[in-house]
Design a protein around this motif. Structure first.
Motif, PDB file in Angstrom:
ATOM      1  N   ASP A 103      12.631  18.639 -11.127  1.00  0.00           N
ATOM      2  CA  ASP A 103      12.994  18.653 -12.478  1.00  0.00           C
ATOM      3  C   ASP A 103      13.989  17.527 -12.904  1.00  0.00           C
ATOM      4  OD1 ASP A 103      11.315  20.834 -12.663  1.00  0.00           O
ATOM      5  OD2 ASP A 103      12.872  22.279 -12.690  1.00  0.00           O
ATOM      6  N   ALA A 104      14.894  17.255 -12.067  1.00  0.00           N
ATOM      7  CA  ALA A 104      15.982  16.309 -12.411  1.00  0.00           C
ATOM      8  C   ALA A 104      15.348  14.901 -12.356  1.00  0.00           C
ATOM      9  CB  ALA A 104      16.995  16.163 -11.194  1.00  0.00           C
ATOM     10  N   LEU A 105      14.101  14.618 -11.584  1.00  0.00           N
ATOM     11  CA  LEU A 105      13.487  13.406 -11.893  1.00  0.00           C
ATOM     12  C   LEU A 105      13.010  13.332 -13.233  1.00  0.00           C
ATOM     13  CD1 LEU A 105      11.439  13.061  -8.502  1.00  0.00           C
ATOM     14  CD2 LEU A 105      13.346  11.625  -9.338  1.00  0.00           C
ATOM     15  N   ILE A 106      12.328  14.467 -13.938  1.00  0.00           N
ATOM     16  CA  ILE A 106      11.888  14.405 -15.160  1.00  0.00           C
ATOM     17  C   ILE A 106      13.302  14.229 -16.095  1.00  0.00           C
ATOM     18  CG2 ILE A 106      10.607  15.781 -16.963  1.00  0.00           C
ATOM     19  CD1 ILE A 106       9.088  17.156 -14.352  1.00  0.00           C
ATOM     20  N   VAL A 107      14.354  14.986 -15.796  1.00  0.00           N
ATOM     21  CA  VAL A 107      15.369  15.061 -16.802  1.00  0.00           C
ATOM     22  C   VAL A 107      16.077  13.545 -16.978  1.00  0.00           C
ATOM     23  CG1 VAL A 107      17.619  15.446 -16.929  1.00  0.00           C
ATOM     24  CG2 VAL A 107      16.295  17.246 -16.525  1.00  0.00           C
ATOM     25  N   GLY A 108      15.943  12.756 -15.797  1.00  0.00           N
ATOM     26  CA  GLY A 108      16.320  11.245 -15.892  1.00  0.00           C
ATOM     27  C   GLY A 108      15.412  10.346 -16.490  1.00  0.00           C
ATOM     28  N   TYR A 109      14.049  10.653 -16.568  1.00  0.00           N
ATOM     29  CA  TYR A 109      13.185   9.878 -17.192  1.00  0.00           C
ATOM     30  C   TYR A 109      13.139  10.354 -18.859  1.00  0.00           C
ATOM     31  CZ  TYR A 109       8.731   7.347 -17.942  1.00  0.00           C
ATOM     32  OH  TYR A 109       7.822   6.591 -18.509  1.00  0.00           O
ATOM     33  N   LEU A 110      13.483  11.695 -18.964  1.00  0.00           N
ATOM     34  CA  LEU A 110      13.659  11.832 -20.364  1.00  0.00           C
ATOM     35  C   LEU A 110      14.999  11.442 -21.100  1.00  0.00           C
ATOM     36  CD1 LEU A 110      12.075  15.645 -20.350  1.00  0.00           C
ATOM     37  CD2 LEU A 110      10.998  13.536 -21.436  1.00  0.00           C
ATOM     38  N   SER A 111      16.015  11.357 -20.152  1.00  0.00           N
ATOM     39  CA  SER A 111      17.244  10.910 -20.668  1.00  0.00           C
ATOM     40  C   SER A 111      16.817   9.597 -21.136  1.00  0.00           C
ATOM     41  CB  SER A 111      17.968  11.024 -19.674  1.00  0.00           C
ATOM     42  OG  SER A 111      18.130  10.048 -18.664  1.00  0.00           O
ATOM     43  N   HIS A 112      16.019   8.626 -20.435  1.00  0.00           N
ATOM     44  CA  HIS A 112      16.027   7.481 -20.946  1.00  0.00           C
ATOM     45  C   HIS A 112      15.374   7.221 -22.209  1.00  0.00           C
ATOM     46  CE1 HIS A 112      14.869   2.990 -20.177  1.00  0.00           C
ATOM     47  NE2 HIS A 112      14.198   3.180 -21.076  1.00  0.00           N
ATOM     48  N   LEU A 113      14.345   8.123 -22.495  1.00  0.00           N
ATOM     49  CA  LEU A 113      13.761   7.981 -23.823  1.00  0.00           C
ATOM     50  C   LEU A 113      14.701   8.632 -24.816  1.00  0.00           C
ATOM     51  CD1 LEU A 113      10.085   9.722 -23.055  1.00  0.00           C
ATOM     52  CD2 LEU A 113      10.911   7.274 -22.934  1.00  0.00           C
ATOM     53  N   LEU A 114      15.424   9.672 -24.625  1.00  0.00           N
ATOM     54  CA  LEU A 114      16.371  10.183 -25.417  1.00  0.00           C
ATOM     55  C   LEU A 114      17.321   8.990 -25.877  1.00  0.00           C
ATOM     56  CD1 LEU A 114      17.733  12.381 -27.314  1.00  0.00           C
ATOM     57  CD2 LEU A 114      18.918  13.062 -25.342  1.00  0.00           C
ATOM     58  N   GLY A 115      17.989   8.346 -24.839  1.00  0.00           N
ATOM     59  CA  GLY A 115      18.811   7.233 -25.156  1.00  0.00           C
ATOM     60  C   GLY A 115      18.191   6.177 -25.968  1.00  0.00           C
ATOM     61  N   ASP A 116      16.888   5.550 -25.920  1.00  0.00           N
ATOM     62  CA  ASP A 116      16.207   4.672 -26.724  1.00  0.00           C
ATOM     63  C   ASP A 116      15.835   5.254 -28.014  1.00  0.00           C
ATOM     64  OD1 ASP A 116      16.570   2.609 -24.815  1.00  0.00           O
ATOM     65  OD2 ASP A 116      14.422   2.921 -24.188  1.00  0.00           O
TER      66      ASP A 116
END
Length: 166
Positions: A103-116
């Motif tokens: 789940d944290a791997l997914i959060v990290g990926y999604l955090s990138h999308l949110l940041g951009d």
């Protein structure tokens, strides 16, 4: 957002996901496991840019991906998130790693999308539809003191709220 900004923001998002109990697994997981997992996946979407941190280290993946989809193309979409989740489930069978780490791997990926998504350039969430989504009126340009300040401030606030900073 720069690599540094994405890394800082991924820790922020991991802390918030844990505190808000985004999933039962994240709520129960150790932050000592989830934060490194979020950091590990936070730069993956920029694999589509040959000059990115990962693109320079994996040019045999980055260059063809960049030619096919361009920067902030497929890897910055919900389709990429769905494929990444499927890939995680295929490559890391149940029980091989804690669910909180997945789940944290997914959060990290999604955090990138949110940041951009917070930048004026936005992201193509519905790729291959080229429409870019962004937060209207938000001046968070990639790089510079505003990005660094925003990422640092959000990390400090999340750390304080989660009890990591007193």
């Amino acid at each position: 957002m720069t690599a540094q900004g994405h890394l800082l923001f991924s820790v922020t998002c991991a802390l918030l996901a844990h505190k808000l109990q985004l999933t039962p697994a994240l709520a129960d997981a150790s932050l000592w496991q989830t934060i490194p997992a979020a950091l590990a996946s936070a730069l993956l979407p920029d694999l589509d840019h040959p000059k990115s941190v990962l693109g320079q280290r994996l040019p045999w993946i980055s260059k063809p991906l960049s030619r096919l989809c361009g920067h902030r193309g497929f890897t910055h979409s919900l389709l990429a998130v769905a494929i990444a989740i499927w890939g995680l489930n295929q490559s890391l069978p149940a029980g091989s790693v804690p669910i909180g780490v997945k789940d944290a791997l997914i959060v990290g990926y999604l955090s990138h999308l949110l940041g951009d998504w917070l930048t004026p350039a936005g992201i193509p969430l519905l790729w291959p539809i080229k429409r870019r989504f962004r937060l209207p009126g938000w001046p968070l340009k990639s790089g510079g003191p505003l990005e660094t300040g925003f990422c640092t401030l959000t990390l400090l606030v999340a750390g304080w709220w989660c009890g990591w900073l007193i």
